[in-house]
Design an enzyme around this catalytic site. Structure first.
Site, PDB file in Angstrom:
ATOM      1  N   SER A  22      51.293 -20.249  25.461  1.00  0.00           N
ATOM      2  CA  SER A  22      51.020 -21.536  26.104  1.00  0.00           C
ATOM      3  C   SER A  22      50.829 -22.615  25.053  1.00  0.00           C
ATOM      4  CB  SER A  22      49.734 -21.455  26.931  1.00  0.00           C
ATOM      5  OG  SER A  22      49.836 -20.432  27.870  1.00  0.00           O
ATOM      6  N   HIS A  53      55.996 -20.589  31.666  1.00  0.00           N
ATOM      7  CA  HIS A  53      56.620 -19.549  30.823  1.00  0.00           C
ATOM      8  C   HIS A  53      58.025 -19.321  31.391  1.00  0.00           C
ATOM      9  CE1 HIS A  53      52.954 -18.003  28.712  1.00  0.00           C
ATOM     10  NE2 HIS A  53      52.363 -18.500  29.769  1.00  0.00           N
ATOM     11  N   HIS A  75      53.150 -10.926  30.684  1.00  0.00           N
ATOM     12  CA  HIS A  75      51.777 -10.486  30.456  1.00  0.00           C
ATOM     13  C   HIS A  75      51.482  -9.219  31.248  1.00  0.00           C
ATOM     14  CE1 HIS A  75      51.725 -14.843  29.655  1.00  0.00           C
ATOM     15  NE2 HIS A  75      50.797 -14.569  28.771  1.00  0.00           N
ATOM     16  N   TYR A  77      48.803  -8.724  32.862  1.00  0.00           N
ATOM     17  CA  TYR A  77      48.138  -9.062  34.131  1.00  0.00           C
ATOM     18  C   TYR A  77      49.119  -9.382  35.250  1.00  0.00           C
ATOM     19  CZ  TYR A  77      48.745 -13.961  32.620  1.00  0.00           C
ATOM     20  OH  TYR A  77      49.269 -15.145  32.195  1.00  0.00           O
ATOM     21  N   GLU A  78      50.387  -9.623  34.884  1.00  0.00           N
ATOM     22  CA  GLU A  78      51.388  -9.873  35.929  1.00  0.00           C
ATOM     23  C   GLU A  78      51.754  -8.585  36.662  1.00  0.00           C
ATOM     24  OE1 GLU A  78      54.568 -12.837  34.617  1.00  0.00           O
ATOM     25  OE2 GLU A  78      53.542 -12.378  32.752  1.00  0.00           O
ATOM     26  N   ALA A 105      47.228 -18.694  23.690  1.00  0.00           N
ATOM     27  CA  ALA A 105      46.063 -19.517  24.018  1.00  0.00           C
ATOM     28  C   ALA A 105      44.869 -18.582  24.147  1.00  0.00           C
ATOM     29  CB  ALA A 105      46.299 -20.238  25.342  1.00  0.00           C
ATOM     30  N   MET A 202      44.523 -12.855  26.733  1.00  0.00           N
ATOM     31  CA  MET A 202      45.129 -11.831  27.606  1.00  0.00           C
ATOM     32  C   MET A 202      46.500 -11.377  27.121  1.00  0.00           C
ATOM     33  SD  MET A 202      44.140 -13.553  31.247  1.00  0.00           S
ATOM     34  CE  MET A 202      42.515 -14.264  31.535  1.00  0.00           C
ATOM     35  N   SER A 203      46.758 -11.509  25.829  1.00  0.00           N
ATOM     36  CA  SER A 203      48.107 -11.145  25.342  1.00  0.00           C
ATOM     37  C   SER A 203      48.032 -10.638  23.910  1.00  0.00           C
ATOM     38  CB  SER A 203      49.032 -12.365  25.425  1.00  0.00           C
ATOM     39  OG  SER A 203      48.634 -13.349  24.498  1.00  0.00           O
ATOM     40  N   ASN A 226      39.931 -23.573  25.146  1.00  0.00           N
ATOM     41  CA  ASN A 226      38.674 -23.777  25.880  1.00  0.00           C
ATOM     42  C   ASN A 226      37.593 -22.951  25.200  1.00  0.00           C
ATOM     43  OD1 ASN A 226      40.399 -21.495  27.148  1.00  0.00           O
ATOM     44  ND2 ASN A 226      38.290 -20.968  27.708  1.00  0.00           N
ATOM     45  N   HIS A 238      42.717 -22.798  34.421  1.00  0.00           N
ATOM     46  CA  HIS A 238      44.041 -22.784  33.790  1.00  0.00           C
ATOM     47  C   HIS A 238      44.459 -24.217  33.440  1.00  0.00           C
ATOM     48  CE1 HIS A 238      47.878 -21.141  32.679  1.00  0.00           C
ATOM     49  NE2 HIS A 238      48.536 -21.840  33.587  1.00  0.00           N
TER      50      HIS A 238
END
Ligand code: HPA
Length: 266
Positions: A22, A53, A75, A77-78, A105, A202-203, A226, A238
């Site tokens: 990101s 993405h 990812h 989480y997908e 990110a 998360m990656s 953040n 997000h």
């Protein structure tokens, strides 16, 4: 099979693969795109589902360096399994690409980190609850992969300097990967901080493990979009992540350009 198909289309082997997280896509404005392959054209490539993405493999000239850019990562989480999440990295290795730059990110845990900082990864904590090397091992590859020096010191130093030269606030530290997609609780963030994590995302970790297993040199950088849960004054969103990423995107692009032009990528 994917590697063969890509090789037929691109000719020479680029010196570096870049995975764009990101906020890092403005680098494409600085690149001369030579070939554009949609992930859907490449057998085995998973298609990304997150907004922002897109899912293209780009062959490009960036400054002095021919690069392969993975624009749009998939990812965990997908819902993809680890094999799918890391398929593109294995394909890069099969093409003969020896170096990979991973970008992402992340939420800042270290008390001194601020929104808009960048952190070069010195190490990571895999808290995803899965590992891309689980399962049968290809003949000739390590079963129990050493991860003592996952991030290449020479590439990481060059990346840090590239960020300084681009006018960014640069940090170094440990990235902790969660599976997501929910953000963390404040209690989780306090625990992760005690473990030594400086940022959370998360990656990246599956790609790093896979790239090391394939013998690639790895560098990685997080955009601190953040402050992590409980450190941030308000709830996480997000939107905040994307807003910070777009604010610093042009300078992040400058960092990547400086990096590929440095002596580390010869
Ligand atoms: N947590 C997990 N992943 C993230 C965050 C976060 O705070 N920010 C950006 N990606």
């Amino acid at each position: 099979m994917a590697a063969r198909q890509i090789r037929e289309r691109i000719g020479q082997t680029p010196r570096l693969a870049i995975v764009l997280g990101s906020g890092f896509s403005p680098v494409l404005k600085l690149a001369h795109i030579v070939h554009r392959l949609s992930y859907s054209e490449i057998p085995g490539f998973p298609v990304a589902t997150v907004a922002g993405h897109t899912g293209e493999l780009l062959v490009a000239q960036l400054g002095a360096c021919p690069v392969l850019v993975l624009s749009g990562r998939v990812h965990y989480y997908e819902g993809h399994d680890m094999g799918r999440v890391t398929f593109a990295v294995r394909t890069m290795a099969a093409l003969g690409v020896r170096r990979i730059l991973l970008t992402n990110a992340a939420g800042g845990i270290h008390p001194e980190f601020e929104r808009g900082d960048f952190m070069v990864l010195d190490d990571h904590i895999n808290f995803m609850g899965d590992n891309p090397l689980r399962g049968p091992v290809e003949p000739g590859r390590e079963r129990f992969m050493d991860m003592t020096r996952a991030y290449d010191p020479g590439l990481s130093d060059a990346l840090f300097q590239a960020g300084i030269d681009a006018g960014l606030r640069m940090r170094r530290g440990t990235y902790l990967a969660v599976s997501g997609p929910s953000y963390e609780t404040p209690a989780e963030i306090r625990a992760f901080g005690r473990w030594g994590a400086d940022a959370v995302g998360m990656s990246t970790v599956p790609e790093t493990i896979t790239a090391r297993h394939c013998g690639m040199r790895v560098a990685a950088v997080s955009c601190i979009t953040n402050l992590a849960a409980g450190i941030s004054k308000g709830p996480l969103s997000h939107e905040e992540v994307m807003e910070t990423a777009s604010l610093v995107g042009p300078r992040a692009a400058g960092m990547l350009l400086n990096f590929v032009n440095s002596n580390a990528i010869e």
